[in-house]
Enzyme design. Structure first.
Site, PDB file in Angstrom:
ATOM      1  N   TYR A  31      36.752  19.955  25.264  1.00 15.50           N
ATOM      2  CA  TYR A  31      38.001  19.982  26.035  1.00 15.50           C
ATOM      3  C   TYR A  31      37.713  19.866  27.535  1.00 15.50           C
ATOM      4  O   TYR A  31      38.387  19.158  28.267  1.00 15.50           O
ATOM      5  CB  TYR A  31      38.779  21.273  25.751  1.00 15.50           C
ATOM      6  CG  TYR A  31      40.178  21.248  26.323  1.00 15.50           C
ATOM      7  CD1 TYR A  31      41.255  20.844  25.532  1.00 15.50           C
ATOM      8  CD2 TYR A  31      40.415  21.594  27.651  1.00 15.50           C
ATOM      9  CE1 TYR A  31      42.530  20.794  26.064  1.00 15.50           C
ATOM     10  CE2 TYR A  31      41.685  21.540  28.186  1.00 15.50           C
ATOM     11  CZ  TYR A  31      42.760  21.146  27.383  1.00 15.50           C
ATOM     12  OH  TYR A  31      44.021  21.088  27.901  1.00 15.50           O
ATOM     13  N   PHE A  68      53.884  -4.866  39.199  1.00 17.79           N
ATOM     14  CA  PHE A  68      54.124  -4.957  37.756  1.00 17.79           C
ATOM     15  C   PHE A  68      55.326  -4.080  37.391  1.00 17.79           C
ATOM     16  O   PHE A  68      55.658  -3.154  38.122  1.00 17.79           O
ATOM     17  CB  PHE A  68      52.870  -4.527  36.977  1.00 17.79           C
ATOM     18  CG  PHE A  68      53.044  -4.699  35.491  1.00 17.79           C
ATOM     19  CD1 PHE A  68      53.178  -5.957  34.941  1.00 17.79           C
ATOM     20  CD2 PHE A  68      53.099  -3.604  34.652  1.00 17.79           C
ATOM     21  CE1 PHE A  68      53.370  -6.119  33.572  1.00 17.79           C
ATOM     22  CE2 PHE A  68      53.279  -3.754  33.279  1.00 17.79           C
ATOM     23  CZ  PHE A  68      53.418  -5.015  32.747  1.00 17.79           C
ATOM     24  N   ASP A  69      55.964  -4.365  36.257  1.00 13.71           N
ATOM     25  CA  ASP A  69      57.235  -3.669  35.971  1.00 13.71           C
ATOM     26  C   ASP A  69      57.095  -2.150  35.857  1.00 13.71           C
ATOM     27  O   ASP A  69      57.984  -1.419  36.304  1.00 13.71           O
ATOM     28  CB  ASP A  69      57.977  -4.272  34.762  1.00 13.71           C
ATOM     29  CG  ASP A  69      57.159  -4.241  33.487  1.00 13.71           C
ATOM     30  OD1 ASP A  69      55.932  -4.163  33.585  1.00 13.71           O
ATOM     31  OD2 ASP A  69      57.753  -4.317  32.397  1.00 13.71           O
ATOM     32  N   ASP A  89      46.043  -2.021  42.236  1.00 11.20           N
ATOM     33  CA  ASP A  89      46.387  -1.974  40.808  1.00 11.20           C
ATOM     34  C   ASP A  89      45.396  -2.925  40.144  1.00 11.20           C
ATOM     35  O   ASP A  89      45.473  -4.141  40.309  1.00 11.20           O
ATOM     36  CB  ASP A  89      47.844  -2.420  40.612  1.00 11.20           C
ATOM     37  CG  ASP A  89      48.207  -2.532  39.142  1.00 11.20           C
ATOM     38  OD1 ASP A  89      47.305  -2.459  38.284  1.00 11.20           O
ATOM     39  OD2 ASP A  89      49.398  -2.710  38.842  1.00 11.20           O
ATOM     40  N   ALA A 144      44.226  -3.650  36.913  1.00 11.76           N
ATOM     41  CA  ALA A 144      44.190  -3.983  35.486  1.00 11.76           C
ATOM     42  C   ALA A 144      43.249  -5.151  35.181  1.00 11.76           C
ATOM     43  O   ALA A 144      42.526  -5.128  34.201  1.00 11.76           O
ATOM     44  CB  ALA A 144      45.599  -4.288  34.996  1.00 11.76           C
ATOM     45  N   LYS A 151      42.916  -3.723  29.718  1.00  9.96           N
ATOM     46  CA  LYS A 151      42.679  -5.154  29.998  1.00  9.96           C
ATOM     47  C   LYS A 151      41.181  -5.348  30.284  1.00  9.96           C
ATOM     48  O   LYS A 151      40.398  -5.495  29.368  1.00  9.96           O
ATOM     49  CB  LYS A 151      43.533  -5.603  31.189  1.00  9.96           C
ATOM     50  CG  LYS A 151      45.013  -5.756  30.854  1.00  9.96           C
ATOM     51  CD  LYS A 151      45.783  -4.519  31.111  1.00  9.96           C
ATOM     52  CE  LYS A 151      47.261  -4.734  31.025  1.00  9.96           C
ATOM     53  NZ  LYS A 151      47.981  -3.448  30.977  1.00  9.96           N
ATOM     54  N   HIS A 165      63.293  -4.852  28.746  1.00  6.02           N
ATOM     55  CA  HIS A 165      62.809  -5.952  27.893  1.00  6.02           C
ATOM     56  C   HIS A 165      62.155  -5.471  26.603  1.00  6.02           C
ATOM     57  O   HIS A 165      62.122  -6.193  25.623  1.00  6.02           O
ATOM     58  CB  HIS A 165      61.897  -6.908  28.679  1.00  6.02           C
ATOM     59  CG  HIS A 165      60.511  -6.413  28.940  1.00  6.02           C
ATOM     60  ND1 HIS A 165      60.245  -5.356  29.766  1.00  6.02           N
ATOM     61  CD2 HIS A 165      59.311  -6.832  28.478  1.00  6.02           C
ATOM     62  CE1 HIS A 165      58.939  -5.161  29.806  1.00  6.02           C
ATOM     63  NE2 HIS A 165      58.347  -6.030  29.037  1.00  6.02           N
TER      64      HIS A 165
HETATM   65  N1  F0G Z   1      49.538  -2.962  36.185  1.00  8.58           N
HETATM   66  C1  F0G Z   1      49.460  -4.206  35.710  1.00  8.58           C
HETATM   67  C2  F0G Z   1      49.125  -5.327  36.638  1.00  8.58           C
HETATM   68  C3  F0G Z   1      49.702  -4.443  34.363  1.00  8.58           C
HETATM   69  O1  F0G Z   1      49.630  -5.693  33.906  1.00  8.58           O
HETATM   70  C4  F0G Z   1      49.999  -3.355  33.513  1.00  8.58           C
HETATM   71  C5  F0G Z   1      50.268  -3.561  32.100  1.00  8.58           C
HETATM   72  C6  F0G Z   1      50.062  -2.068  34.051  1.00  8.58           C
HETATM   73  C7  F0G Z   1      49.821  -1.906  35.399  1.00  8.58           C
HETATM   74  C8  F0G Z   1      50.377  -0.874  33.204  1.00  8.58           C
HETATM   75  O2  F0G Z   1      49.322  -0.563  32.395  1.00  8.58           O
HETATM   76  O3  F0G Z   1      50.136  -0.922  30.039  1.00  8.58           O
HETATM   77  O4  F0G Z   1      48.106   0.421  30.517  1.00  8.58           O
HETATM   78  O5  F0G Z   1      50.330   1.302  31.080  1.00  8.58           O
HETATM   79  N2  F0G Z   1      50.463  -4.679  31.595  1.00  8.58           N
HETATM   80  C9  F0G Z   1      50.608  -4.987  30.197  1.00  8.58           C
HETATM   81  C10 F0G Z   1      50.903  -6.438  30.070  1.00  8.58           C
HETATM   82  C11 F0G Z   1      51.537  -4.126  29.463  1.00  8.58           C
HETATM   83  O6  F0G Z   1      51.237  -6.878  28.947  1.00  8.58           O
HETATM   84  O7  F0G Z   1      50.789  -7.194  31.050  1.00  8.58           O
HETATM   85  P1  F0G Z   1      49.495   0.097  30.920  1.00  8.58           P
END
Ligand code: F0G
Length: 457
Positions: A72, A124-125, A214, A216, A257, A449
C-alpha cells in the site's frame, strides 16, 4: 537493392478478431443510437476509436509486471517508475494517477480557481472539461494554420506566440499556468516544435508563469522534432525528451498512449509547492501517494514502456505505419489533416460530406458510414465533441469536424491498414449519395460525445 522497411518487433501472442455482415452492423449501430462508443467491441472488426490503452505491451513489460510490488505504501514499483520519469524528464516529484484526466483533476484542483484563464493549444476535451467545470476558461492559442487541413506544415500543433502574449498582457493575474499539449491531439496529432516550446517558455518567464506539458504523446512529438526540426537530426529521442522538459515546470500524463500501458497516468513536476498542493487532492481522489490509482505491477510495466518508447526504432515503426495509411488515402484522394500526425489520421468530413449540413454533424455521419461499410470504428473529433458553449448553450461549430482513425501501438499490420483505406475509399466514392446526417435526441451537459444518443435523418 535497398531492403524495405519492416517493424522493429515480431509477434509473440495474437488476439482473434471477427468480421460481420452489413445487416448485423445496421442493427448494432441502431441499438447503439448511432454512437460508436456504445457498440460492443465484438461488434467491431478493426478498432480505431483510440490509441489510448489499446497498445500491445512487450514481453519486457509483461515480465516487469511479475515484479510488481503491491504494498500500500512505499512500493518498490513506485520508486522504479519515479526514477525512470526523473531520468527521462528531470522532474523530481511524481504522483501516479489512474489515467491522464485524473492527473488533470488532481493538479487542477490545486491550481484552477473560478474565473481563471488557462491558455494553451487546443486543450484536449478532458483538459477543457476540468477547466470549465471549475468555472474557469480555456483559451485556445493554436496557430490559425492548424485549421486549414490541406496546408502542409511540419509543426502544425504549435502555439501562436502572439495569441498567447495577448492573453497574458490582458489578464496575467487570472492565469494560473500555461498548458501545451504534445502532440496536439485535437488539431490532428500535430507536433509542437522545440523552437515553439522555447518561445512559450520565454513568454511564461516574462509574465512569471509556469508551463505544464500535457504529455500523452510526448515521445511521438520528440520523433517529429528529430525528423523535422533542424539541429535535432543527430540527437537521440531521450536527449530530445530531456530538452523538452527542461523548458517546462510540470507534466500531466496519460500513460495509456506513449507509456504503452492499458491504464495509468501521472503528474510530474520540478516544484515542491505544486507537489505539496496536488498531494492533498491525490489522497482523497486517487489513493495514497506511492500508488495513486495504479497497481504496483502496472507501474512497473509503465516504467519499462516509457523507456522502450523513447527509443527511435519503436517510434519509427509506429509513425511509418500511420504514414503508410496516409499514402493509401492519398492514392484515393481522401482529404485528411495534412501532414499526417503521430497517432491517427483525421479525415476532413466537411470536405467529403459536403451536402450534410453542420447541424447534422458530418464527421459523426462519416463515422457511422465507415462502421457500416466494414466494421471499422473511428471516432468523431468535431462538432459533437466540441460540446455546447457553457454560456450560450449553442453548439460550437467554429472548429474542425473530423473523423479520427487512431492506430493503436504495435497492434495491427499493414494489411489492416489496407482494409481501412479501401473501406474509406468505398464510402468516399458514394459520398454524393449521402445527403442527410444525424440528430441529437439525448446529450449530457459536458463531454457529451461518449454518451450522446442520435437518430439517423
Ligand atoms: N490529454 C490528451 C492530449 C489526450 O489525448 C487524453 C486522452 C488525455 C489528456 C486524457 O487522458 O484518457 O488517460 O484520461 N485521450 C484519449 C484519446 C482518450 O482517445 O485521444 P486519459
Amino acid at each position: 537493392m535497398e531492403l524495405p522497411f519492416a517493424e522493429s518487433w515480431k509477434i509473440k501472442m495474437v488476439e482473434p478478431i471477427r468480421k460481420s455482415t452489413r445487416e448485423q452492423r445496421e442493427k448494432w449501430l441502431k441499438d447503439a443510437h448511432y454512437n460508436v462508443f456504445q457498440l460492443k467491441s465484438e461488434q467491431v472488426y478493426i478498432d480505431c476509436i483510440t490509441d489510448s490503452g489499446t497498445g500491445s505491451m512487450s514481453d519486457r513489460q509483461w515480465a516487469a509486471m511479475m515484479m510488481g510490488d503491491e504494498s500500500y505504501a512505499g512500493a518498490s514499483s513506485f520508486f522504479r517508475l519515479k526514477d525512470t520519469i526523473t531520468r527521462l524528464t528531470g522532474f523530481e516529484y511524481v504522483i501516479p494517477t489512474h489515467q491522464g484526466r485524473a492527473a488533470e483533476n488532481v493538479l487542477f484542483s490545486h491550481l484552477v480557481k473560478p474565473g481563471a484563464i488557462v491558455p494553451g493549444n487546443s486543450h484536449f476535451d478532458t483538459t477543457k472539461g476540468h477547466i470549465e467545470s471549475r468555472k474557469a476558461t480555456a483559451v485556445d492559442c493554436t496557430i490559425d494554420e492548424a485549421k486549414d487541413t490541406q496546408l502542409e506544415l511540419p509543426f502544425k500543433g504549435n502555439v501562436d506566440p502572439k495569441k498567447l502574449e495577448k492573453v497574458l498582457a490582458e489578464s496575467a493575474d487570472k492565469v494560473p499556468f500555461i498548458i501545451v499539449t504534445i502532440t496536439n491531439n485535437t488539431a490532428g496529432g500535430q507536433p509542437v516544435s522545440m523552437q515553439n516550446l522555447r518561445e512559450v517558455r520565454a513568454i511564461a518567464d516574462k509574465y512569471k508563469k509556469r508551463l505544464i506539458l500535457d504529455s500523452a504523446r510526448f515521445a511521438e512529438n520528440a520523433y517529429f522534432i528529430k525528423t523535422r526540426e533542424k539541429g535535432y537530426e543527430n540527437k537521440t529521442i531521450k536527449e530530445i525528451v530531456k530538452e523538452i522538459y527542461s523548458l517546462a515546470d510540470a507534466m500531466t500524463m496519460s500513460a495509456k498512449k506513449d507509456g504503452i500501458v492499458n491504464m495509468g497516468g501521472f503528474i510530474a513536476t520540478r516544484h515542491e509547492d505544486w507537489y505539496e498542493g496536488a498531494k492533498c487532492f491525490c489522497i482523497p481522489f486517487e489513493g495514497y501517494l506511492t500508488y495513486g490509482g495504479m497497481n504496483g505491477r502496472d507501474m512497473d510495466a509503465l516504467a519499462v514502456g516509457l523507456d522502450e518508447n523513447t527509443e527511435f526504432d519503436n517510434l519509427e515503426t509506429r509513425i511509418k505505419q500511420v504514414e503508410y495509411l496516409a499514402k493509401r488515402f492519398d492514392e484515393f484522394g481522401i482529404p485528411y489533416q495534412r501532414p499526417v500526425g503521430g497517432h491517427a489520421i483525421f479525415v476532413d468530413a466537411t470536405r467529403i460530406l459536403t451536402q450534410v449540413p453542420k447541424e447534422e454533424f458530418p464527421a459523426q455521419t462519416l463515422t457511422t458510414e465507415l462502421y457500416l461499410e466494414a466494421g471499422i470504428r473511428g471516432c468523431e473529433i468535431g462538432y459533437i465533441l466540441a460540446d455546447r458553449d457553457p454560456v450560450t448553450r449553442e453548439n460550437r461549430f467554429g472548429g474542425l469536424d473530423l473523423l479520427r482513425l487512431c492506430i493503436p501501438r504495435r497492434v495491427y499490420t499493414n494489411n489492416h491498414m489496407d482494409v481501412i483505406a479501401v473501406a474509406m475509399k468505398n464510402v468516399f466514392d458514394r459520398r454524393d449519395q449521402i445527403k442527410r446526417g444525424v440528430k441529437i435526441v439525448w446529450e449530457a451537459e459536458l463531454m457529451r460525445h461518449f454518451t450522446v444518443q442520435l437518430e439517423k435523418l
